[in-house]
Design a protein around this motif. Structure first.
Motif, PDB file in Angstrom:
ATOM      1  N   LEU A 125      32.601 -30.432 -86.313  1.00 50.23           N
ATOM      2  CA  LEU A 125      31.533 -30.123 -85.378  1.00 50.23           C
ATOM      3  C   LEU A 125      32.051 -29.025 -84.473  1.00 50.23           C
ATOM      4  O   LEU A 125      33.167 -29.117 -83.943  1.00 50.23           O
ATOM      5  CB  LEU A 125      31.160 -31.349 -84.535  1.00 50.23           C
ATOM      6  N   LEU A 126      31.273 -27.953 -84.304  1.00 52.32           N
ATOM      7  CA  LEU A 126      31.674 -26.835 -83.451  1.00 52.32           C
ATOM      8  C   LEU A 126      30.863 -26.880 -82.175  1.00 52.32           C
ATOM      9  O   LEU A 126      29.627 -26.883 -82.205  1.00 52.32           O
ATOM     10  CB  LEU A 126      31.428 -25.503 -84.173  1.00 52.32           C
ATOM     11  N   PHE A 127      31.548 -26.911 -81.040  1.00 52.17           N
ATOM     12  CA  PHE A 127      30.888 -26.969 -79.744  1.00 52.17           C
ATOM     13  C   PHE A 127      31.298 -25.757 -78.919  1.00 52.17           C
ATOM     14  O   PHE A 127      32.483 -25.487 -78.732  1.00 52.17           O
ATOM     15  CB  PHE A 127      31.281 -28.248 -79.011  1.00 52.17           C
ATOM     16  N   ASP A 128      30.292 -24.989 -78.466  1.00 53.30           N
ATOM     17  CA  ASP A 128      30.542 -23.776 -77.686  1.00 53.30           C
ATOM     18  C   ASP A 128      29.824 -23.852 -76.349  1.00 53.30           C
ATOM     19  O   ASP A 128      28.726 -24.408 -76.240  1.00 53.30           O
ATOM     20  CB  ASP A 128      30.049 -22.530 -78.429  1.00 53.30           C
ATOM     21  N   VAL A 129      30.442 -23.250 -75.329  1.00 59.13           N
ATOM     22  CA  VAL A 129      29.821 -23.105 -74.013  1.00 59.13           C
ATOM     23  C   VAL A 129      29.726 -21.617 -73.702  1.00 59.13           C
ATOM     24  O   VAL A 129      30.691 -20.855 -73.897  1.00 59.13           O
ATOM     25  CB  VAL A 129      30.637 -23.823 -72.918  1.00 59.13           C
ATOM     26  N   PHE A 130      28.548 -21.192 -73.196  1.00 57.42           N
ATOM     27  CA  PHE A 130      28.306 -19.791 -72.870  1.00 57.42           C
ATOM     28  C   PHE A 130      27.841 -19.679 -71.421  1.00 57.42           C
ATOM     29  O   PHE A 130      27.102 -20.539 -70.929  1.00 57.42           O
ATOM     30  CB  PHE A 130      27.235 -19.200 -73.798  1.00 57.42           C
ATOM     31  N   ASN A 131      28.258 -18.609 -70.762  1.00 53.32           N
ATOM     32  CA  ASN A 131      27.808 -18.390 -69.386  1.00 53.32           C
ATOM     33  C   ASN A 131      26.403 -17.812 -69.383  1.00 53.32           C
ATOM     34  O   ASN A 131      25.783 -17.631 -70.444  1.00 53.32           O
ATOM     35  CB  ASN A 131      28.806 -17.501 -68.626  1.00 53.32           C
ATOM     36  N   GLU A 132      25.880 -17.489 -68.198  1.00 50.75           N
ATOM     37  CA  GLU A 132      24.499 -17.016 -68.095  1.00 50.75           C
ATOM     38  C   GLU A 132      24.290 -15.676 -68.784  1.00 50.75           C
ATOM     39  O   GLU A 132      23.176 -15.334 -69.168  1.00 50.75           O
ATOM     40  CB  GLU A 132      24.090 -16.940 -66.619  1.00 50.75           C
ATOM     41  N   SER A 133      25.366 -14.906 -68.951  1.00 44.83           N
ATOM     42  CA  SER A 133      25.280 -13.643 -69.694  1.00 44.83           C
ATOM     43  C   SER A 133      25.503 -13.859 -71.187  1.00 44.83           C
ATOM     44  O   SER A 133      25.551 -12.908 -71.958  1.00 44.83           O
ATOM     45  CB  SER A 133      26.318 -12.655 -69.162  1.00 44.83           C
ATOM     46  N   LEU A 134      25.656 -15.131 -71.576  1.00 45.99           N
ATOM     47  CA  LEU A 134      25.873 -15.560 -72.947  1.00 45.99           C
ATOM     48  C   LEU A 134      27.172 -15.020 -73.535  1.00 45.99           C
ATOM     49  O   LEU A 134      27.272 -14.711 -74.716  1.00 45.99           O
ATOM     50  CB  LEU A 134      24.670 -15.192 -73.823  1.00 45.99           C
ATOM     51  N   LEU A 151      20.000 -13.958 -79.061  1.00 47.54           N
ATOM     52  CA  LEU A 151      18.863 -13.124 -78.660  1.00 47.54           C
ATOM     53  C   LEU A 151      18.255 -13.754 -77.431  1.00 47.54           C
ATOM     54  O   LEU A 151      18.013 -14.965 -77.386  1.00 47.54           O
ATOM     55  CB  LEU A 151      17.831 -13.060 -79.779  1.00 47.54           C
ATOM     56  N   ILE A 152      17.981 -12.937 -76.408  1.00 49.18           N
ATOM     57  CA  ILE A 152      17.371 -13.418 -75.164  1.00 49.18           C
ATOM     58  C   ILE A 152      16.058 -12.691 -74.954  1.00 49.18           C
ATOM     59  O   ILE A 152      15.994 -11.455 -74.999  1.00 49.18           O
ATOM     60  CB  ILE A 152      18.282 -13.173 -73.945  1.00 49.18           C
ATOM     61  N   LEU A 153      14.992 -13.461 -74.733  1.00 51.29           N
ATOM     62  CA  LEU A 153      13.669 -12.907 -74.436  1.00 51.29           C
ATOM     63  C   LEU A 153      13.263 -13.398 -73.057  1.00 51.29           C
ATOM     64  O   LEU A 153      13.242 -14.604 -72.805  1.00 51.29           O
ATOM     65  CB  LEU A 153      12.646 -13.369 -75.492  1.00 51.29           C
TER      66      LEU A 153
END
Length: 496
Positions: free
Chosen positions: A62-71, A493-495
């Motif tokens: 299982l791969l778990f990633d955390v991203f900040n608000e800028s991804l 992708l961010i919309l």
């Protein structure tokens, strides 16, 4: 011959629908790479502090990633799983993503695990919830359903429920286990629909803020066939379970109709049943309906019902054919999204879903059966605050995997999906959202205004660009985020 082919390609391109560019702001995150090849996205969730958590599957991890608000990726955790441990569901609330897996140490034993990922600090914890004995290598969760019917979380995030199948050779029964979300302690266990004569098929599951469970399903009259003697061979039943009680009641709708599909909505602890009804056959739909549920007394009353409007058929057929087809039934539709706006309007999106089996020959006088999942036409309906139908539309599409997503922004409904590079604009005004055999794809933003007028806006051509998967996206804080496909480089992708 070559000149003829080039001319044909030019003509086809010229017939393509002239799309507008999306009015949403389009951004892409920095690329990131994985040490192991990742498979499907299991869950995406945004924490209270604006961090995004993503859980994906690989053959052994299982791969778990955390991203900040800028991804930008700030945390990557790889959790090794057993070869006989398989994903079965997920729930998210607050800062925690819960991933559920079933471990099969033998043909007779199943173990359910809960993997908890904390988006804020990037930590992981694996907890055994329960063990179960099964007969003849039976699964503990119903398969082949479009909706997740084994797991649900209360609106306040205090409780979650796990519903399992306990089918035996001479009987079938089902069990719900309600857990405290914070510490995973078992609150209560309850068995329901124990029956030696009639078969029950789970269709949807919900739990309210007090821990009461609502299990919706089909109770078959004889055997397991959907139809018998030309009529529906089932009744929809709603079960309510608490620590001290169990109640069940039939969901009924007129003498000349039967209910073809239903789902539970639980908004602000108000329970409603939404779905479709038919006159002709068990998989057909003539119109939509909803029921109000007095959950205290388990009394179900019909809210509103309405035939599908002619505009639904005009989006699918020519003008002449639509006029001829408007009294016919569509088929196999199940509710995916129920979205309410600030004015009290309700948008319902449902997709045509069915399963077929095809024989694949290996060329040596033998072969095997392959299961094919079909995710096709999408219905879009708008109800006003009084529950009356304001308009209905449809999107013609064909897919073999879940492919679309929807959200409301600035009073407009956005439906995101991948389709052919150029949508086909028919002479009668219809737009065909599909892909030609040799055609590349594009990502589209299909936008409906409050009156039901539609605009087909292109986000990007996918050729030579990163391909994104709308189905796995999330809409949070007025922006939609989705992840790319493939096992190589990854992007968001961010919309907004």
């Amino acid at each position: 011959m070559k000149k003829t082919f080039i001319l044909l390609v030019f003509i086809v391109s010229a017939l393509g629908y002239s799309q507008n560019k999306t009015t949403l702001k389009v951004l892409e995150s920095p690329e990131f790479h994985d040490e192991v090849k990742s498979g499907e996205v299991l869950s995406m969730h945004t924490s209270e502090s604006g961090l995004s958590g993503v859980v994906r599957n690989s053959r052994k991890h299982l791969l778990f990633d955390v991203f900040n608000e800028s991804l930008g990726r700030i945390k990557n955790v790889q959790i090794e799983t057993d070869s006989d441990e398989n994903y079965c569901g997920n729930l998210s609330f607050g800062n925690i993503i819960k991933i559920f897996t079933v471990f099969s140490p033998s043909k007779k034993e199943r173990v359910l695990y809960c993997h908890e990922f904390n988006i804020t600090n990037g930590s992981h914890k694996k907890t055994e919830l329960f063990k179960a004995e099964v007969e003849k290598n039976q699964p503990i969760f119903s398969g082949g359903n479009k909706r997740q019917t084994g797991f649900a979380m209360s609106p306040n995030g205090a409780y979650f429920v796990v519903s399992t199948d306990d089918i035996k050779k001479n009987s079938n029964s089902y069990t719900v286990r309600v857990y405290n979300t914070k510490d995973l302690s078992l609150v209560y266990t309850k068995t329901y629909q124990e029956n030696t004569e009639k078969f029950y098929e789970p269709n949807d599951l919900s739990i309210d803020d007090s821990g009461s469970v609502y299990a919706l399903g089909k109770l078959f009259l004889e055997g397991r066939s959907q139809k018998k003697g030309g009529k529906a061979n089932y009744n929809f039943v709603l079960n309510k379970l608490t620590a001290s009680s169990y109640k069940t009641t039939n969901v009924e709708f007129g003498k000349n109709y039967h209910i073809s599909s239903l789902t539970i909505t639980n908004q602000n602890n108000l329970i409603q049943l939404l779905g479709f009804y038919s006159e002709e056959n068990v998989r057909g739909i003539k119109g939509a309906l909803f029921f109000n549920v007095d959950s205290d007394n388990m009394v179900i009353s019909e809210g509103k019902s309405f035939h599908l409007p002619e505009s639904v058929y005009k989006d699918l057929y020519t003008e002449t054919k639509a006029d001829r087809k408007k009294d016919d039934e569509l088929s196999n539709f199940y509710v995916d999204y129920v979205i309410k706006d600030k004015q009290g309007n309700t948008y319902i999106l449902a997709e045509e879903f069915f399963i077929t089996h095809v024989y694949i020959s290996n060329g040596m006088g033998a072969g095997y059966m392959q299961t094919v999942f079909h995710y096709n036409t999408v219905l879009v309906l708008k109800l006003n605050p009084h529950g009356d139908l304001e308009w209905g539309r449809s999107i013609f599409k064909r897919d073999t995997f879940p492919s679309y997503n929807a959200f409301l922004k600035d009073g407009e409904l956005h439906v995101l999906l991948n389709s052919g590079k150029n949508l086909t604009d028919k002479e009668d005004g219809r737009v065909k959202v599909s892909k030609g055999f040799f055609e590349s794809t594009s990502l589209y933003d299909i936008v409906y205004n409050s009156k039901g007028d539609v605009a087909y806006n292109k986000i990007q051509d996918n050729k030579n660009n990163t391909i994104y998967l709308p189905f796995y996206g999330i809409f949070s804080d007025e922006r939609f985020i989705t992840i790319s496909s493939g096992a190589g480089k990854k992007q968001f992708l961010i919309l907004e």
